[in-house]
Design an enzyme around this catalytic site. Structure first.
Site, mmCIF file in Angstrom:
data_model
loop_
_atom_site.group_PDB
_atom_site.id
_atom_site.type_symbol
_atom_site.label_atom_id
_atom_site.label_comp_id
_atom_site.label_asym_id
_atom_site.label_seq_id
_atom_site.Cartn_x
_atom_site.Cartn_y
_atom_site.Cartn_z
ATOM 1 C CD GLU A 95 58.019 7.070 6.310
ATOM 2 O OE1 GLU A 95 57.734 5.909 6.690
ATOM 3 O OE2 GLU A 95 57.402 7.642 5.402
ATOM 4 C CG ASP A 149 53.739 -1.507 11.276
ATOM 5 O OD1 ASP A 149 53.751 -0.839 10.237
ATOM 6 O OD2 ASP A 149 53.953 -1.034 12.401
ATOM 7 C CE1 TYR A 207 52.909 5.594 3.057
ATOM 8 C CE2 TYR A 207 54.643 6.484 4.453
ATOM 9 C CZ TYR A 207 54.086 5.428 3.756
ATOM 10 O OH TYR A 207 54.700 4.206 3.751
#
Length: 263
Positions: free
Chosen positions: A49, A60, A175
């Site tokens: 990734e 994030d 995911y």
């Protein structure tokens, strides 16, 4: 069949789970980042990734935010990220690369141009965290038409009503984000993750890979044991941020990959 599909088919035939490593493109600089990415397959990484640096990375945590800042300050751009992938492909034509980031840089480049250039650079899939399924016509469907997998995130808050919408145009793998919140903010627990993975797998034939909150070989093994594989990002990026040498970082990555492959 993409490189991602091929990789999961191979791992399945070997009875192995996947290990996916996330690194920020250009962190701490282009040359070091390229060296690290080139070394990931040898450390046992099945899928790379590659983070696309962005100024406002809302999903994030501090570790990956700082990595993005370092990369941007070192001159990393979308164009340079594609150049890094192109350089990697000169020596490795089998390891899948998933570009992970936000829609703004792609939109600014132009979707058609970006998809053409991403394919030419050897990108295999996209994770674009700020494009919900309601916006599939923006990028998801054009990407799949161009031969790239579009990988969607499912989370602990993705209920049974929402799940089919999340899965409808997803390809490559799903995911599963093991925790609520930002990257690096908590630890994943296999006992919590297992039932959620089973719920998703009941609704799709795609592999389910679990990320967020995995920071040790033991955790990598435990999470991979209840899914099709594990993703580690912040724990790797943290070591890059601390200035560890590339071989030290890769040695740590190998312990994580070995953990997932034991599962």
């Amino acid at each position: 069949m993409t490189r991602i599909d091929d990789t999961f088919a191979r791992l399945s035939s070997e009875g192995k789970k996947a290990f996916v490593a996330y690194v920020m493109a250009g962190d701490p600089d282009y040359a070091t980042s390229l060296e690290l990415v080139k070394g990931l397959p040898g450390a046992g990484v099945d899928i790379i990734e590659l983070g696309l640096p962005f100024t406002d990375p809302m999903a994030d945590g501090p570790t990956i935010q700082l990595a993005g800042q370092r990369a941007l300050e070192a001159g990393m751009t979308l164009q340079r990220t594609l150049e890094l992938a192109t350089e990697f492909r000169k020596g490795d034509d089998t390891t899948p690369i998933v570009l992970m980031g936000y829609y703004n840089p792609i939109y600014n480049r132009g979707v058609e141009t970006f998809l053409r250039d991403a394919r030419a650079a050897g990108i295999d899939g996209l994770i674009v965290v700020d494009l919900p399924p309601e916006e599939d016509s923006e990028l998801c469907i054009p990407a799949q038409d161009a031969g790239l997998n579009f990988i969607r995130l499912a989370t602990p808050t993705t209920d049974d009503k929402r799940l089919p919408k999340v899965l409808q145009n997803t390809s490559g793998f799903v995911y599963y984000v093991s925790i609520t919140g930002i990257t690096g903010s908590a630890e994943a627990e296999a006992g919590d993750v297992g039932p959620e993975v089973a719920r998703i797998k009941a609704a799709t034939d795609l592999p389910v890979i679990v990320g967020f909150g995995i920071n040790s070989p033991e955790k990598s093994e435990a999470i991979a044991s209840v899914a099709n594989g594990a993703v580690v990002g912040s724990a790797i990026v943290k070591r890059i941020g601390e200035g560890q040498a590339t071989d030290e970082v890769l040695a740590f990555v190998k312990t994580l990959a070995d953990g997932a492959h034991r599962a």
